[in-house]
Structures are given as C-alpha cells and as structure tokens.
Design an enzyme around this catalytic site. Structure first.
Site, mmCIF file in Angstrom:
data_model
loop_
_atom_site.group_PDB
_atom_site.id
_atom_site.type_symbol
_atom_site.label_atom_id
_atom_site.label_comp_id
_atom_site.label_asym_id
_atom_site.label_seq_id
_atom_site.Cartn_x
_atom_site.Cartn_y
_atom_site.Cartn_z
ATOM 1 C CG ASN A 13 37.500 40.137 51.466
ATOM 2 O OD1 ASN A 13 36.497 38.958 51.355
ATOM 3 N ND2 ASN A 13 38.486 40.367 50.833
ATOM 4 C CE LYS A 15 40.698 38.830 53.422
ATOM 5 N NZ LYS A 15 42.173 38.917 53.585
ATOM 6 C CG HIS A 99 41.433 40.027 47.637
ATOM 7 N ND1 HIS A 99 42.451 39.286 48.426
ATOM 8 C CD2 HIS A 99 41.175 40.829 48.538
ATOM 9 C CE1 HIS A 99 42.655 39.578 49.438
ATOM 10 N NE2 HIS A 99 41.833 40.528 49.822
ATOM 11 C CD GLU A 101 43.303 36.736 51.034
ATOM 12 O OE1 GLU A 101 42.287 36.563 51.049
ATOM 13 O OE2 GLU A 101 43.974 37.575 51.756
ATOM 14 C CD GLU A 171 42.570 44.729 49.675
ATOM 15 O OE1 GLU A 171 42.125 45.169 50.736
ATOM 16 O OE2 GLU A 171 42.616 43.663 49.355
ATOM 17 N N GLY A 177 46.036 41.191 56.402
ATOM 18 C CA GLY A 177 46.020 40.044 57.519
ATOM 19 C C GLY A 177 47.193 40.014 58.339
ATOM 20 C CB SER A 217 46.113 45.818 58.951
ATOM 21 O OG SER A 217 46.508 44.442 58.784
HETATM 22 P P1 PGA Z 1 42.612 42.626 56.404
HETATM 23 O O1 PGA Z 1 42.165 42.229 54.792
HETATM 24 O O2 PGA Z 1 41.642 43.675 56.746
HETATM 25 O O3 PGA Z 1 42.357 41.334 56.934
HETATM 26 O O4 PGA Z 1 43.952 43.104 56.180
HETATM 27 C C1 PGA Z 1 41.863 43.158 53.857
HETATM 28 C C2 PGA Z 1 41.694 42.434 52.605
HETATM 29 O O5 PGA Z 1 42.393 41.354 52.337
HETATM 30 O O6 PGA Z 1 40.628 42.796 51.779
#
Ligand code: PGA
Length: 256
Positions: A13, A15, A99, A101, A171, A177, A217
């Site tokens: 992803n 982003k 997601h 976010e 997630e 993140g 992560s």
């Molecule tokens: P990350 O993000 O691997 O940077 O923690 C995962 C995601 O948001 O899909």
C-alpha cells in the site's frame, strides 16, 4: 494446522507517496526482483494518479494492481471521487476498502464501506477490506467487539457467495506506521477470532477459505514469523513496500 487451500497474498500500500515516474520505477524494481518460483499473489496499490504508469510497468507480469479506495456510485456528480469503471480502466482488479486512514482521517463509516464493498463485488473488483481496533480499544479489552461490529456492518446484506470474493486485512491501528508490530501470537489470536466470526456469519467452509491478511509495520525482518502463523494468509504492507531493497524480501517470505 496450516494445511489449507488459501493462496497467500503480499500487498503493498503506497498511500500518498511517489509521483508516477517514481511509482513506475519502484514497480519495475519489484517486478525484476520477483522470485522465479513465485507461488502466491503480489498486489501493488499506488495512488490513483499513478495507476496507469504502474500498470504499464507490471504488464505481462504476475503482479496485480489495486486502487486504495473507490466510490460506491458508478458515475456522476461526486467531485474528488474515482469510480469502479475508472479504476478498472486503469488496470485494477482489486481495491483496498475501509483502510484505517479512510475510517479515521476521512471519517468513513461502516455504512459507507459496506456500500463500497457491495459496489466492488457487483463490478467484479476484489475488495481488500481492512478492519482493526484502536490502541485504547485493545487496552480496554474491546478488540473482538470492535472487529465484530466492523465485520457485521461491512458485510451487511452481502450473501455468502458475494462475500467469498472479499479478502480481509486485519490492521490494528496502533501498529500502522508505528513500528509496533503485533506479535505473531497476538496477530494469530485475532485472526482466529475474525475467522470464527466469519464462520458465525457464513459457515465453516466459508471461514476456512476466506483469506485474512495482517497489516501494521510488517517488515522484511518480521514477515517470516507472521506468515508462519496458520491463520495469517498474507500481509498488507505500507512503509516497507516503498523500499526497493526490502519489499522483495517481504514478497519472498519464508515459512519458518
Ligand atoms: P505500515 O502500513 O506497514 O506502514 O504500518 C500498513 C498499512 O497501513 O496498510
């Protein structure tokens, strides 16, 4: 335990990162580094504006393309939104929906996500549906309730046959993140809960076949331990998927 027919998926992803030439370059590097004996799905989810250049870069390779979101309407006066036909035209077979976010920054509700999941299924696009709890929800013991509510809302009015098109991504919001990965044990336990909830909703055969990815992560250094868990069927990777020198190792995970 781990004998099942679920094909693993490693998804990146990207982003809101990269411009189209950079995205194409990264996709090309990932494509070149694919293991010769690739036996699972690899999915890239660039920003909308980079879909075309990445599609070109992965042409005739096994890499699949996803958008990071999609409108629930087919077309019309929806300024800023992107339709199912538009992402398909750009080469997408998959779409990430719900997601964290989108849920927490853009205030998407389970009702909205449910409409998007239904539209994606109707239009033949595979939804990668994200669910996950906040840190305070985990700390106060509400994780399973939160996940059950998201699953109930996001799958409302969807038949088992329709739901069989969906890939779920667990997630935990506190792991996204932050560098704080869920331990393989915590992730596995939560995946088992999600699978048991899907069994309640759609039956055992369904629950045995639904793919559940872990995200939060995931790195080249922890993917093997996560993928060794029997109920973890893949990974949705953010930060590490932007690194041409690391993501290929995530793709080429080893079951330890
Ligand atoms: P990350 O993000 O691997 O940077 O923690 C995962 C995601 O948001 O899909």
């Amino acid at each position: 335990m781990s004998s099942n027919n679920r094909i693993p998926m490693i998804a990146g992803n990207w982003k809101m990162h990269l411009v189209s030439s950079e995205a194409a370059e990264l996709a090309t590097a990932i494509r070149k580094a694919l293991p010769a004996n690739l036996r699972h799905d690899v999915l890239l989810a660039p920003t909308f504006t980079n879909l075309h250049s990445v599609h070109e870069a992965i042409k005739d390779s096994p890499i699949l393309l996803a958008a990071q979101d999609m409108a629930w309407e087919e077309k019309g006066a929806f300024t800023g939104a992107v339709s199912p036909a538009q992402i398909k035209d750009a080469g997408c077979t998959h779409v990430i929906l719900g997601h964290s976010e989108r849920r927490h920054i853009f205030l998407e509700s389970d009702e909205m996500i449910n409409k998007k999941v239904k539209t994606a299924i109707k239009d033949g696009i595979v939804p990668v549906l994200c669910i996950g709890e906040l840190l305070e929800e985990r700390e106060s013991g509400k994780t399973n309730d939160v996940l059950a509510k998201q699953l109930d809302g996001d799958f409302a009015g969807i038949t088992a046959e329709e739901a069989s098109k969906v890939i779920i991504a667990y997630e935990p919001v506190w792991a996204i993140g932050t560098g704080k990965t869920a331990t393989p044990e915590v992730a596995e336990e939560t995946h088992q809960f999600i699978r048991s909830h899907m069994e309640k909703m759609y039956g055992k055969a369904f629950a045995d076949s639904v793919r559940i990815l872990y995200g939060g992560s995931v790195k080249a250094t922890n993917v093997d331990q996560l993928m060794a868990q029997p109920d973890i069927d893949g990974a949705l990777v953010g930060g590490e998927s932007l690194k041409a020198d690391k993501f290929p190792r995530v793709i080429d995970f080893q079951k330890i």
